[in-house]
Design an enzyme around this catalytic site. Structure first.
Site, short mmCIF file in Angstrom:
data_model
loop_
_atom_site.label_atom_id
_atom_site.label_comp_id
_atom_site.label_asym_id
_atom_site.label_seq_id
_atom_site.Cartn_x
_atom_site.Cartn_y
_atom_site.Cartn_z
N HIS A 187 -2.90 -1.60 -3.07
CA HIS A 187 -3.87 -0.79 -2.36
C HIS A 187 -4.08 0.62 -3.62
O HIS A 187 -2.75 0.74 -4.05
CB HIS A 187 -3.84 -0.24 -2.00
N SER A 209 0.24 -1.43 -0.17
CA SER A 209 -0.10 0.15 -0.07
C SER A 209 0.58 1.46 0.13
O SER A 209 1.91 1.39 -0.77
CB SER A 209 -0.65 -0.39 1.42
N ASP A 211 -4.57 -4.26 5.76
CA ASP A 211 -5.03 -5.16 4.80
C ASP A 211 -3.30 -6.18 4.69
O ASP A 211 -2.38 -5.51 5.06
CB ASP A 211 -5.05 -5.15 3.89
#
Lengths: 294, 197
Positions: free
Chosen positions: B45, B18, B138
């Site tokens: 992401h 991310s 995540d």
């Protein structure tokens, strides 16, 4: 793109979602599809394993089941559980004007092409879920000033979600995203022109929705019921395996007039399907196909 | 034997990242041989409304093209795949991908947890999960599933990460086999590649 801004670590604040320790195995999925098929007549045996397994996992967590066999028991003994089961198995996450470029293409090319040969025409939203794409279509048609010339059929397997769709309401909390999509769609005004805010819902102008018929329909087992000039079946078949995709595509093909259009999701393709040669691609980016052979 | 003593049982490499991971990913992709022996599956992401441009941005420096798979596309050796914007990317039976528009997970779609968990379910112990810099948690749960099912887990050294939250969350949730800097991750992957030749 990835946001590369340096921020301070917030690991301590992040909450850990409680995940159950129940492991859903493929054998469990078979037991569930078996009972649902035998007792209720719905066939999930050709659903894509990865998402079907996650939906069952979700049901375990939502209803606090301790094992998958508890779901099987519940389905066996409690008929009223079926609606809740279907509602959770099907994925009901949708947006108004998802992929704005797709909606621009429909407005600027697809519908003008249909209008070349047809005074009136019909559209099928196959797997309409809570109806956001149907509402988007009505707004698009209204802005083209042809809303009263179009028949819209919207179907879904999930009765509660269909009842929700019929109301023509969208949670206000989703409207920021929907409005952003609408701006990228380059609509004529603002989405606000089309709804009133009531009790946390954006209530769409009922006059927009007069031409829609909603119907409970199982894309997997239902028989072809009509022919259409445009079918939208976007991000529905991604939940099926290739075998079932083939079967459903045959049905969609049969439900189209020759030279009419089928739109699937932007990351779906007909390349691998058996009847690919009966379609040509009209817009590859937006995955809009035209039926060229019966 | 190289320094990682890695075996050739693996079928795929899953990479999650991310905020702050883009440079690491491009560095990795630019350092691997063109004919890398395993598929590399990226779940990063990204902004949901920006559908285009990311594959190209990653492909520029990569030794091979990065592609966003179409639903049910088969997974090929040496392919580099990127989860498309606004879809979850899952590993399906029959060595193929499945896409989904399900609910966001950890506020993300694509969610790294989905790619890692389905990968570990399909490939069992024959998968390697690599988690890079990122500002949320995540991927931590997905890394745990990989470990629980016998796969190999690697995180980018938090000290090297622009934002350490993501690898740190994984380290606190499960056993991580290797904590490595990007250069060492590349070394690891090159050694792994040699096992298949």
């Amino acid at each position: 793109m990835i946001d590369s801004q340096k921020v301070t670590s917030n690991a301590s604040q992040s909450r850990l979602v409680k995940k159950t320790s129940v492991e859903v195995e493929i054998a469990d999925l078979r037991k569930i599809t078996e009972i649902v098929k035998v007792k209720y007549g719905y066939d999930f045996s050709d659903y894509a394993m990865s998402s079907f397994r996650r939906r069952i996992q979700r049901i375990v967590e939502m209803f606090h089941f301790n094992s998958v066999s508890e779901i099987v028991n519940k389905l066996e003994t409690d008929n009223s559980f079926l609606d809740a089961f279907l509602a959770e198995i099907t994925v009901n996450v949708t947006e108004m004007f998802r992929d704005p470029a797709f909606w621009r293409e429909v407005r600027d090319h697809i519908i003008p092409n249909i209008l070349l040969n047809h005074e009136t025409f019909s559209i099928w939203h196959a797997g309409c879920s809570s109806g956001e794409e149907v509402l988007s279509m009505c707004i698009l048609l209204k802005e083209m000033d042809i809303l009263d010339r179009v028949n819209i059929i919207a179907t879904d397997i999930d009765k509660p979600i269909l009842a929700k769709a019929k109301k023509g309401q969208v949670p206000i909390k989703n409207m920021e995203l929907n409005e952003k999509n609408y701006i990228r769609f380059q609509g004529q005004g603002s989405l606000k022109d089309y709804y009133e805010e009531k009790n946390g819902m954006a209530v769409l102008d009922p006059a927009l929705l007069q031409g829609i018929s909603y119907r409970n329909f199982d894309l997997v087992q239902g028989a072809v019921f009509n022919k259409f000039d445009l079918i939208l079946c976007r991000n529905v078949m991604i939940y099926f395996n290739q075998n079932l995709q083939n079967r459903v595509l045959k049905k969609l093909h049969e439900s189209l007039f020759k030279y009419s259009y089928l739109a699937v999701g932007s990351k779906e393709s007909l390349i691998w399907c058996e009847i690919a040669n009966k379609f040509i691609i009209v817009n590859n980016e937006e995955k809009i196909y035209k039926k060229i052979k019966d | 034997m190289g320094k990682f003593q890695v075996s050739s049982i693996y079928k795929a490499i899953l990479i999650g990242g991310s905020a702050g991971s883009f440079q690491g990913v491009t560095k990795i992709l630019s350092s691997l041989p063109k004919e890398f022996s395993l598929p590399i599956i990226l779940c990063l992401h990204r902004l949901k409304h920006v559908r285009n441009g990311f594959e190209e941005a990653l492909s520029i420096k990569s030794t091979k093209p990065v592609t966003e798979p179409i639903d049910k596309e088969s997974i090929k050796k040496g392919g580099v795949y990127l989860a498309p914007s606004n879809y979850h990317l899952a590993i399906e039976l029959g060595n193929s991908f499945s896409l989904s528009t399900e609910e966001m997970i950890n506020n993300s779609r694509p969610a790294i947890d989905v790619t890692l968990e389905t990968g570990s379910y399909t490939y069992r112990n024959k998968v390697i999960g690599i988690l890079l810099s990122g500002a949320n948690k995540d991927g931590a749960w997905g890394m745990k599933k990989i470990k629980d099912r016998g796969g190999l887990t690697i995180v980018q050294d938090p000290a090297e990460c622009m934002i350490e939250t993501m690898p740190a969350a994984a380290m606190s949730l499960t056993t991580i086999d290797y904590v490595l800097e990007i250069e060492q991750i590349i070394e690891f992957l090159l050694e792994l590649d040699q096992q298949y030749r």
